[in-house]
Design a protein around this motif. Structure first.
Motif, PDB file in Angstrom:
ATOM      1  N   ASP A  92       5.053  23.956  17.151  1.00 42.87           N
ATOM      2  CA  ASP A  92       5.813  22.899  17.808  1.00 42.87           C
ATOM      3  C   ASP A  92       4.970  22.216  18.882  1.00 42.87           C
ATOM      4  N   PHE A  93       4.205  22.992  19.642  1.00 37.72           N
ATOM      5  CA  PHE A  93       3.329  22.432  20.672  1.00 37.72           C
ATOM      6  C   PHE A  93       2.304  21.490  20.034  1.00 37.72           C
ATOM      7  N   LEU A  94       1.697  21.918  18.933  1.00 40.96           N
ATOM      8  CA  LEU A  94       0.710  21.072  18.249  1.00 40.96           C
ATOM      9  C   LEU A  94       1.353  19.784  17.745  1.00 40.96           C
ATOM     10  N   SER A  95       2.553  19.902  17.189  1.00 38.55           N
ATOM     11  CA  SER A  95       3.226  18.718  16.645  1.00 38.55           C
ATOM     12  C   SER A  95       3.576  17.718  17.738  1.00 38.55           C
ATOM     13  N   ARG A  96       4.040  18.209  18.877  1.00 38.12           N
ATOM     14  CA  ARG A  96       4.473  17.332  19.963  1.00 38.12           C
ATOM     15  C   ARG A  96       3.308  16.582  20.612  1.00 38.12           C
ATOM     16  N   HIS A  97       2.090  17.122  20.479  1.00 33.83           N
ATOM     17  CA  HIS A  97       0.951  16.511  21.167  1.00 33.83           C
ATOM     18  C   HIS A  97      -0.082  15.916  20.205  1.00 33.83           C
ATOM     19  N   ARG A  98       0.296  15.777  18.959  1.00 33.62           N
ATOM     20  CA  ARG A  98      -0.635  15.216  17.971  1.00 33.62           C
ATOM     21  C   ARG A  98      -1.032  13.787  18.367  1.00 33.62           C
ATOM     22  N   GLY A  99      -2.331  13.534  18.453  1.00 33.56           N
ATOM     23  CA  GLY A  99      -2.841  12.210  18.774  1.00 33.56           C
ATOM     24  C   GLY A  99      -2.924  11.893  20.250  1.00 33.56           C
ATOM     25  N   LEU A 100      -2.456  12.812  21.112  1.00 34.59           N
ATOM     26  CA  LEU A 100      -2.507  12.586  22.553  1.00 34.59           C
ATOM     27  C   LEU A 100      -3.813  13.108  23.146  1.00 34.59           C
ATOM     28  N   HIS A 101      -3.971  12.889  24.451  1.00 37.03           N
ATOM     29  CA  HIS A 101      -5.167  13.382  25.149  1.00 37.03           C
ATOM     30  C   HIS A 101      -4.981  14.882  25.401  1.00 37.03           C
ATOM     31  N   LEU A 102      -5.445  15.675  24.465  1.00 33.28           N
ATOM     32  CA  LEU A 102      -5.265  17.120  24.513  1.00 33.28           C
ATOM     33  C   LEU A 102      -6.589  17.787  24.863  1.00 33.28           C
ATOM     34  N   LEU A 103      -6.548  18.727  25.803  1.00 32.00           N
ATOM     35  CA  LEU A 103      -7.728  19.506  26.157  1.00 32.00           C
ATOM     36  C   LEU A 103      -7.638  20.860  25.470  1.00 32.00           C
ATOM     37  N   TYR A 104      -8.608  21.150  24.599  1.00 34.54           N
ATOM     38  CA  TYR A 104      -8.714  22.458  23.963  1.00 34.54           C
ATOM     39  C   TYR A 104      -9.661  23.294  24.817  1.00 34.54           C
ATOM     40  N   LEU A 105      -9.106  24.227  25.572  1.00 30.27           N
ATOM     41  CA  LEU A 105      -9.871  25.007  26.535  1.00 30.27           C
ATOM     42  C   LEU A 105     -10.112  26.407  25.978  1.00 30.27           C
ATOM     43  N   GLU A 106     -11.317  26.651  25.508  1.00 34.32           N
ATOM     44  CA  GLU A 106     -11.665  27.927  24.887  1.00 34.32           C
ATOM     45  C   GLU A 106     -12.333  28.832  25.915  1.00 34.32           C
ATOM     46  N   LEU A 107     -11.768  30.027  26.111  1.00 33.08           N
ATOM     47  CA  LEU A 107     -12.247  30.944  27.142  1.00 33.08           C
ATOM     48  C   LEU A 107     -12.651  32.287  26.543  1.00 33.08           C
ATOM     49  N   GLY A 108     -13.944  32.547  26.511  1.00 34.23           N
ATOM     50  CA  GLY A 108     -14.429  33.864  26.106  1.00 34.23           C
ATOM     51  C   GLY A 108     -14.189  34.233  24.665  1.00 34.23           C
ATOM     52  N   VAL A 109     -14.195  33.274  23.780  1.00 33.26           N
ATOM     53  CA  VAL A 109     -13.971  33.534  22.354  1.00 33.26           C
ATOM     54  C   VAL A 109     -15.304  33.823  21.672  1.00 33.26           C
ATOM     55  N   GLY A 110     -15.374  34.944  20.972  1.00 31.22           N
ATOM     56  CA  GLY A 110     -16.596  35.323  20.263  1.00 31.22           C
ATOM     57  C   GLY A 110     -16.575  34.874  18.819  1.00 31.22           C
ATOM     58  N   VAL A 111     -17.350  35.557  17.991  1.00 35.97           N
ATOM     59  CA  VAL A 111     -17.475  35.165  16.586  1.00 35.97           C
ATOM     60  C   VAL A 111     -16.899  36.208  15.627  1.00 35.97           C
ATOM     61  N   ASN A 112     -16.148  37.191  16.155  1.00 33.95           N
ATOM     62  CA  ASN A 112     -15.543  38.183  15.269  1.00 33.95           C
ATOM     63  C   ASN A 112     -14.431  37.578  14.412  1.00 33.95           C
ATOM     64  N   THR A 113     -13.606  36.722  15.028  1.00 34.37           N
ATOM     65  CA  THR A 113     -12.512  36.076  14.302  1.00 34.37           C
ATOM     66  C   THR A 113     -12.494  34.580  14.633  1.00 34.37           C
ATOM     67  N   PRO A 114     -13.536  33.834  14.287  1.00 33.13           N
ATOM     68  CA  PRO A 114     -13.613  32.416  14.670  1.00 33.13           C
ATOM     69  C   PRO A 114     -12.570  31.538  14.007  1.00 33.13           C
ATOM     70  N   ALA A 115     -11.970  31.996  12.908  1.00 32.46           N
ATOM     71  CA  ALA A 115     -10.993  31.179  12.188  1.00 32.46           C
ATOM     72  C   ALA A 115      -9.659  31.083  12.921  1.00 32.46           C
ATOM     73  N   ILE A 116      -9.456  31.886  13.963  1.00 32.28           N
ATOM     74  CA  ILE A 116      -8.187  31.867  14.683  1.00 32.28           C
ATOM     75  C   ILE A 116      -8.186  30.817  15.791  1.00 32.28           C
ATOM     76  N   ILE A 117      -9.263  30.753  16.575  1.00 30.21           N
ATOM     77  CA  ILE A 117      -9.322  29.821  17.704  1.00 30.21           C
ATOM     78  C   ILE A 117     -10.459  28.827  17.560  1.00 30.21           C
ATOM     79  N   LYS A 118     -11.670  29.301  17.464  1.00 28.85           N
ATOM     80  CA  LYS A 118     -12.850  28.433  17.552  1.00 28.85           C
ATOM     81  C   LYS A 118     -12.877  27.350  16.479  1.00 28.85           C
ATOM     82  N   TYR A 119     -12.794  27.718  15.221  1.00 26.95           N
ATOM     83  CA  TYR A 119     -12.881  26.726  14.151  1.00 26.95           C
ATOM     84  C   TYR A 119     -11.710  25.741  14.180  1.00 26.95           C
TER      85      TYR A 119
END
Length: 289
Positions: A208-235
Motif C-alpha cells: 500500500d505504501f508503494l502504491s500511494r507513492h508511485r511516481g512521487l519524490h521518494l527517497l529509498y534509504l538503504e542502511l547496512g544491507v549486504g549481499v546475502n539476500t539482495p533480492a529483498i531490498i537492494k535490487y
C-alpha cells in the motif's frame, strides 16, 4: 533523470533529500544493528558462548545456529542465549532511536531483513514495519503443520536462567501444540518458514505504501544491507529508483556502497558507519531549525 551532482558533502546532500522527499522507504540490513552494537563475533560472542566455542570451535553466533546438536536440550541452550541477548536485550548504542528522531514528521515505511525487533524497542510504529525474514521472538512448528507463530519470551528467559552444562531442562523443550513436533525459530532459513497473519498484514501495508507513492519524490534509504539476500531490498530499490525519475537512492554502508550506472545520477553513496552519519544528520537537522 533527476541529477543530484554534489554541490556540497554527501551527508548534507542526504539531509536535503530527507527534507524534500514526499516519503522515505527505509531498507535496513544487518549493518544497522551492527552499528548499534549488536555484533555476532568478538568480545560479545565470547562472553555469552565461551563454553560452546571451547567445545565446537564456533567462529560466530550465526554459524553456530546451524550446528546439528545431538539433543534438543543443547540446541535450545544455544538458541535461548542467542535469542535472549539479540532480541530481549537492548542494543548497546541508541542508533535506532536516533533514526526515529531523524524520520519524525516524515511519511516513512521500514522494510527490514533484521529479526532482532530493534525498531519496535526504539519506539517505531509497528504499522510502519515489515520484518520480512521473521522474528527472534517467535516460534513455529518445525514441519510446519499450520501457519501460526508463538511468542517465546517467557520460555526463552527461563531457558537462559535454568540451563546448565550447555543444556536446558527437558521440561522446557518446546513442542508444537497441534502435532507435537519440535518447535523451531520463525526465521526464513528454508521453505518451512511460516508467513503468519501478522506477516501478511505487514506485507499488505508495504504494498500500500508503494502504491500511494508511485511516481512521487521518494527517497529509498538503504542502511547496512549486504549481499546475502539482495533480492529483498537492494535490487528492488535499484529497480524502483530506475523506474521513477523523481526518486533518489541513498546507501550508507561500511562495506563499499555502490549502485548501477543507470541510476548513478540519482544516487548518494556514503561509505561510513551508519550511526555516525545519522548523528551528523541530526546535527544538521537541529542547526537548520
Amino acid at each position: 533523470m533527476k541529477s543530484i551532482t554534489p554541490c556540497c558533502n554527501k551527508t548534507t546532500q542526504l539531509k536535503q533529500e530527507i527534507d524534500r522527499a514526499d516519503a522515505i522507504l527505509v531498507g535496513a540490513g544487518a549493518g544497522l544493528s551492527a552499528s548499534a552494537g549488536l555484533t555476532y563475533t568478538g568480545v560479545r560472542f565470547e562472553k555469552y558462548f565461551g563454553d560452546f566455542i571451547k567445545k565446537y570451535n564456533f567462529r560466530d553466533m550465526y554459524s553456530g545456529g546451524f550446528y546439528p546438536f545431538d539433543t534438543l536440550e543443547e540446541y535450545w541452550a544455544y538458541w535461548s542465549r542467542y535469542i535472549y541477548i539479540n532480541r530481549y536485550h537492548n542494543a548497546p548504542k541508541n542508533v535506532y532511536g536516533s533514526l526515529l528522531k531523524l524520520l519524525q514528521k516524515k511519511d516513512y515505511f521500514i522494510l527490514t531483513t533484521n529479526v532482532d525487533h530493534c525498531f519496535q524497542k526504539a519506539g517505531f510504529d509497528k504499522n510502519r514495519l515489515f520484518y520480512m525474514q521473521g522474528d527472534y521472538g517467535l516460534w513455529q512448528c518445525s514441519k510446519p503443520c499450520h501457519q501460526n507463530t508463538y511468542d517465546n519470551e517467557r520460555t526463552v528467559k527461563k531457558m537462559f536462567l535454568e540451563q546448565k552444562d550447555r543444556k536446558i531442562p527437558s521440561k522446557l523443550v518446546p513442542y508444537c501444540p497441534v502435532c507435537g513436533a519440535p518447535m523451531s525459530m520463525n526465521l526464513r532459513a528454508d521453505l518451512t518458514f511460516v508467513e503468519d497473519e501478522g506477516w501478511h498484514k505487514a506485507a499488505g501495508r508495504y504494498q500500500d505504501f508503494l502504491s500511494r507513492h508511485r511516481g512521487l519524490h521518494l527517497l529509498y534509504l538503504e542502511l547496512g544491507v549486504g549481499v546475502n539476500t539482495p533480492a529483498i531490498i537492494k535490487y528492488p530499490f535499484w529497480k524502483m529508483t530506475f523506474q521513477n525519475p523523481m526518486a533518489v537512492y541513498a546507501c550508507i554502508n561500511l562495506s563499499a556502497p555502490y549502485c548501477p550506472n543507470e541510476i548513478k545520477k540519482q544516487t548518494i553513496c556514503i561509505h561510513d558507519d551508519i550511526g555516525n552519519i545519522i548523528n551528523k544528520l541530526l546535527i544538521l537537522k537541529e542547526t537548520s531549525c
